[in-house]
Scaffold this active site. Sequence first.
Site, mmCIF file in Angstrom:
data_model
loop_
_atom_site.group_PDB
_atom_site.id
_atom_site.type_symbol
_atom_site.label_atom_id
_atom_site.label_comp_id
_atom_site.label_asym_id
_atom_site.label_seq_id
_atom_site.Cartn_x
_atom_site.Cartn_y
_atom_site.Cartn_z
ATOM 1 N N LYS A 198 2.838 -4.643 10.237
ATOM 2 C CA LYS A 198 2.796 -3.051 10.157
ATOM 3 C C LYS A 198 1.967 -2.399 11.216
ATOM 4 O O LYS A 198 1.313 -2.918 11.968
ATOM 5 C CB LYS A 198 1.636 -2.834 8.898
ATOM 6 C CG LYS A 198 1.437 -1.367 8.549
ATOM 7 C CD LYS A 198 0.697 -1.209 7.199
ATOM 8 C CE LYS A 198 -0.487 -1.553 7.324
ATOM 9 N NZ LYS A 198 -1.307 -1.189 6.056
ATOM 10 N N SER A 227 -3.775 2.365 -1.295
ATOM 11 C CA SER A 227 -4.310 3.917 -1.417
ATOM 12 C C SER A 227 -3.204 4.890 -1.657
ATOM 13 O O SER A 227 -2.817 5.215 -2.525
ATOM 14 C CB SER A 227 -4.926 4.066 -0.255
ATOM 15 O OG SER A 227 -5.616 5.332 -0.077
HETATM 16 C C1 R5P Z 1 -4.701 -1.811 5.336
HETATM 17 O O1 R5P Z 1 -4.421 -2.221 6.201
HETATM 18 C C2 R5P Z 1 -4.939 -2.306 4.035
HETATM 19 O O2 R5P Z 1 -4.748 -3.599 3.867
HETATM 20 C C3 R5P Z 1 -3.848 -1.769 2.865
HETATM 21 O O3 R5P Z 1 -2.547 -2.211 3.559
HETATM 22 C C4 R5P Z 1 -3.801 0.105 3.241
HETATM 23 O O4 R5P Z 1 -5.173 0.460 2.872
HETATM 24 C C5 R5P Z 1 -2.761 0.388 2.050
HETATM 25 O O5 R5P Z 1 -2.930 1.683 2.342
HETATM 26 P P1 R5P Z 1 -1.846 2.630 1.629
HETATM 27 O O6 R5P Z 1 -1.403 2.323 0.454
HETATM 28 O O7 R5P Z 1 -2.253 4.073 1.909
HETATM 29 O O8 R5P Z 1 -0.583 2.390 2.686
#
Ligand code: R5P
Length: 300
Positions: A198, A227
């Site tokens: 990612k 989130s």
């Molecule tokens: C970040 O690297 C965490 O592991 C989650 O993948 C992240 O917080 C998810 O956030 P969102 O749902 O806003 O993409």
Amino acid sequence: MSDIALISGSSNLPLAYKLSKELKVDLTPVEIRKFPDSEKYVRIDGDVAGKDVVIVQSMAFKPDEYLIETFLLASAAKDAGAKSITLAAAYFPYARQDERFKPGEPISVAVVAHLLNSVGIDKLITVDVHKHRVLDFESIFKGKWIDVSVMPALAKYARQAGLIDKDTYIIGPDSEAISWAKTAAESLGIKSYAALKKKRLGDTEVTITGDVDLKGKKVFIVDDIISTGGTIIEATKVIREAGGEVTGVACAHGLFVNEALYKIYKEGIENVISSDTVPNQTTRVSSAEALSKGILEILK
Ligand code: R5P
């Protein structure tokens, strides 16, 4: 066994009650309220002298308020002669600012850990904490820090619900999520797990790539936090492009901000489950058992 005084902050009382049952320890009464000007007032209404005090908090959505409450409770416990002070932080706030991404920023997670130490908290238990860049907990928190996982409980639930079988591929949406994919897979004796890659472009935008062969495979996604839902949605697109079928998604902490859940369902991802660290409509398993094991371990 140690003499535990279990204290609940105001963030997640149902979880504190479950924990009290798991530990077979009554909650010590506390008074928590706000002064008319919004400042917090706390009072421990029980004897904690010589006891191992455990404060239960889950600091999502109102992190600053819950942190202040935690500082005040810990300080009061210390002044009242507590033998040790453990914070059972089901959701640990500021964990995602674990690096100075741009000049001028603080490393917020280290600041929070330092402040917890400064009010006498000498033991910390977290649940699947976001520790991507902070691999050495001791470098930011002076004392014992144990991170427990709800991934086995989520994986077990998913298997019982028919979302995972022995041939399912467990996928983490980014390289750091490999630890959750591994924990979930291994808890069920599943060998196929992997992580995608990612790149975060902003608070809500991410790009995800991956080179796992998922043709004809059933895939279950696991992550620590959902989130905005951007990560899960992008990961699902990549998995589908690779020929996989997403049977469901699990996260430890379901924040689901800005209609995230609606966006996820709209993408055709029907089965979303999470734990009770942040209670919400997808909560299916409790973190109380994992937390109570962590508490007994840290107090040994
Ligand atoms: C970040 O690297 C965490 O592991 C989650 O993948 C992240 O917080 C998810 O956030 P969102 O749902 O806003 O993409």
